[in-house]
Write an enzyme that holds these catalytic residues in place. Structure first.
Site, PDB file in Angstrom:
ATOM      1  N   GLY A  12       0.701  -1.195   0.014  1.00 38.69           N
ATOM      2  CA  GLY A  12       0.000   0.048  -0.117  1.00 38.69           C
ATOM      3  C   GLY A  12       0.777   1.224   0.072  1.00 38.69           C
ATOM      4  O   GLY A  12       0.221   2.337   0.562  1.00 38.69           O
ATOM      5  N   SER A  13       2.062   1.357  -0.528  1.00 36.10           N
ATOM      6  CA  SER A  13       2.870   2.672  -0.712  1.00 36.10           C
ATOM      7  C   SER A  13       1.886   3.575  -1.553  1.00 36.10           C
ATOM      8  O   SER A  13       2.161   4.666  -1.089  1.00 36.10           O
ATOM      9  CB  SER A  13       4.234   2.259  -1.207  1.00 36.10           C
ATOM     10  OG  SER A  13       4.180   1.991  -2.521  1.00 36.10           O
ATOM     11  N   ASN A  14       1.461   3.106  -2.474  1.00 39.84           N
ATOM     12  CA  ASN A  14       0.622   4.086  -3.318  1.00 39.84           C
ATOM     13  C   ASN A  14      -0.629   4.601  -2.567  1.00 39.84           C
ATOM     14  O   ASN A  14      -1.064   5.608  -2.934  1.00 39.84           O
ATOM     15  CB  ASN A  14       0.328   3.202  -4.912  1.00 39.84           C
ATOM     16  CG  ASN A  14       1.494   3.406  -5.877  1.00 39.84           C
ATOM     17  OD1 ASN A  14       1.782   4.483  -6.355  1.00 39.84           O
ATOM     18  ND2 ASN A  14       2.041   2.265  -5.769  1.00 39.84           N
ATOM     19  N   ASN A 102      -6.710   1.942 -12.908  1.00 41.26           N
ATOM     20  CA  ASN A 102      -5.637   0.945 -12.219  1.00 41.26           C
ATOM     21  C   ASN A 102      -4.557   1.548 -12.627  1.00 41.26           C
ATOM     22  O   ASN A 102      -4.193   2.206 -13.708  1.00 41.26           O
ATOM     23  CB  ASN A 102      -5.722  -0.308 -12.926  1.00 41.26           C
ATOM     24  CG  ASN A 102      -4.762  -1.308 -12.372  1.00 41.26           C
ATOM     25  OD1 ASN A 102      -4.376  -1.367 -11.270  1.00 41.26           O
ATOM     26  ND2 ASN A 102      -4.287  -1.945 -13.569  1.00 41.26           N
ATOM     27  N   HIS A 104      -0.507   0.339 -13.295  1.00 34.23           N
ATOM     28  CA  HIS A 104       0.361  -0.958 -13.857  1.00 34.23           C
ATOM     29  C   HIS A 104       1.648  -0.717 -13.914  1.00 34.23           C
ATOM     30  O   HIS A 104       1.942   0.689 -14.630  1.00 34.23           O
ATOM     31  CB  HIS A 104      -0.251  -1.515 -15.081  1.00 34.23           C
ATOM     32  CG  HIS A 104       0.429  -2.816 -15.468  1.00 34.23           C
ATOM     33  ND1 HIS A 104       0.207  -4.100 -14.954  1.00 34.23           N
ATOM     34  CD2 HIS A 104       1.349  -3.083 -16.157  1.00 34.23           C
ATOM     35  CE1 HIS A 104       0.744  -4.917 -15.127  1.00 34.23           C
ATOM     36  NE2 HIS A 104       1.804  -4.457 -16.161  1.00 34.23           N
ATOM     37  N   GLU A 174       5.476   6.161  -9.884  1.00 32.81           N
ATOM     38  CA  GLU A 174       4.054   5.814  -9.503  1.00 32.81           C
ATOM     39  C   GLU A 174       3.961   7.034  -8.257  1.00 32.81           C
ATOM     40  O   GLU A 174       2.892   7.517  -8.428  1.00 32.81           O
ATOM     41  CB  GLU A 174       4.084   4.312  -8.911  1.00 32.81           C
ATOM     42  CG  GLU A 174       3.834   3.434  -9.850  1.00 32.81           C
ATOM     43  CD  GLU A 174       3.738   1.995  -9.500  1.00 32.81           C
ATOM     44  OE1 GLU A 174       3.109   1.283 -10.224  1.00 32.81           O
ATOM     45  OE2 GLU A 174       3.973   1.703  -8.100  1.00 32.81           O
TER      46      GLU A 174
HETATM   47  C1  GAR Z   1       2.564  -1.322  -7.803  1.00 32.10           C
HETATM   48  O1  GAR Z   1       3.817  -1.285  -8.339  1.00 32.10           O
HETATM   49  C2  GAR Z   1       1.533  -1.208  -8.947  1.00 32.10           C
HETATM   50  O2  GAR Z   1       1.975  -0.762 -10.084  1.00 32.10           O
HETATM   51  C3  GAR Z   1       1.472  -3.114  -8.998  1.00 32.10           C
HETATM   52  O3  GAR Z   1       1.434  -3.222  -7.487  1.00 32.10           O
HETATM   53  C4  GAR Z   1       2.443  -2.516  -6.900  1.00 32.10           C
HETATM   54  C5  GAR Z   1       1.564  -2.110  -5.588  1.00 32.10           C
HETATM   55  O4  GAR Z   1       2.707  -1.377  -4.815  1.00 32.10           O
HETATM   56  N1  GAR Z   1       0.327  -3.136  -9.663  1.00 32.10           N
HETATM   57  C6  GAR Z   1       0.206  -4.244 -10.534  1.00 32.10           C
HETATM   58  O5  GAR Z   1       1.281  -4.983 -10.522  1.00 32.10           O
HETATM   59  C7  GAR Z   1      -1.050  -4.839 -10.943  1.00 32.10           C
HETATM   60  N2  GAR Z   1      -0.959  -5.702 -11.860  1.00 32.10           N
HETATM   61  P1  GAR Z   1       2.248  -0.745  -3.472  1.00 32.10           P
HETATM   62  O6  GAR Z   1       1.298  -1.745  -2.571  1.00 32.10           O
HETATM   63  O7  GAR Z   1       3.283  -0.484  -2.604  1.00 32.10           O
HETATM   64  O8  GAR Z   1       1.300   0.464  -3.979  1.00 32.10           O
END
Ligand code: GAR
Length: 192
Positions: A12-14, A102, A104, A174
């Site tokens: 969940g950093s995003n 979303n 990606h 991101e």
């Molecule tokens: C992110 O890099 C996102 O782009 C990716 O998962 C990560 C989640 O990071 N999503 C996918 O690969 C979807 N196909 P986070 O939990 O630190 O936000």
């Protein structure tokens, strides 16, 4: 005020960046974090932020209207997938047309589709000796990673980059861009 729900399966950093960005915003706030994993770190991050959380179960997600109704009852306007690994069911897409997006961690249409997530994406990018990668923010449809593209940004990949190096570069993009792209969409929803 628009209400944003974040769907996430992992760290969940995003989601964290998104909650920070909208904490004092005049047009939108993150009011709900949904996860398919009861122990996902993103749920703790949401709780620390005072954002409501909801854990969903596969059966009910795919075979009932429960999640859609719950989102509607909570007056959610926009759904943001940030590392959410389940395919979004048709009933949810139909209930939120052009309101599910979303992120990606690659330049779609390359390195997308079922099973392409997280480090697997960066491993494939390095294995194929790509000289660039990046991020794609797109609308969600009933196929993995195929909805209309809203935004892309690129980064260089050098021959000595490991998948972890690429992951770092992509994550920086991101965190830099996702909240502001969501903000632009919120503005469009507010002034159509
Ligand atoms: C992110 O890099 C996102 O782009 C990716 O998962 C990560 C989640 O990071 N999503 C996918 O690969 C979807 N196909 P986070 O939990 O630190 O936000």
């Amino acid at each position: 005020m628009k209400n944003i729900a974040i769907f996430a399966s992992g760290t969940g950093s995003n989601a964290q960046k998104m909650m920070e960005h909208f904490a004092q915003h005049s047009q939108a706030k993150v009011t709900l974090v949904v996860s398919n994993k009861p122990k996902a770190l993103v749920l703790e991050k949401a709780q620390n932020f005072g954002v409501a959380t909801q854990v969903i179960q596969r059966d009910r997600f795919y075979h009932s209207a429960e999640v859609v109704e719950s989102l509607q009852n909570q007056q959610i306007d926009l759904i943001v997938l940030a590392g959410f690994l389940w395919l979004v069911p048709q009933n949810l897409i139909a209930a939120f047309p052009n309101k599910i997006i979303n992120i990606h961690p690659a330049l779609l249409p390359k390195y997308g589709g079922k099973g392409m997530y997280g480090m697997r994406v960066h491993e494939a990018v390095v294995a194929n000796q790509e000289n660039e990668s990046g991020i794609t923010i797109h609308y969600v449809n009933e196929h993995y990673d195929e909805g209309k593209i809203i935004f892309q940004e690129r980064c260089l990949v050098t021959p000595d980059d490991t998948p972890a190096d690429v992951a770092k570069k992509v994550q920086a993009l991101e965190h830099q861009h996702f909240p502001s792209v969501v903000e632009q969409l919120v503005k469009k929803l507010s002034n159509p």
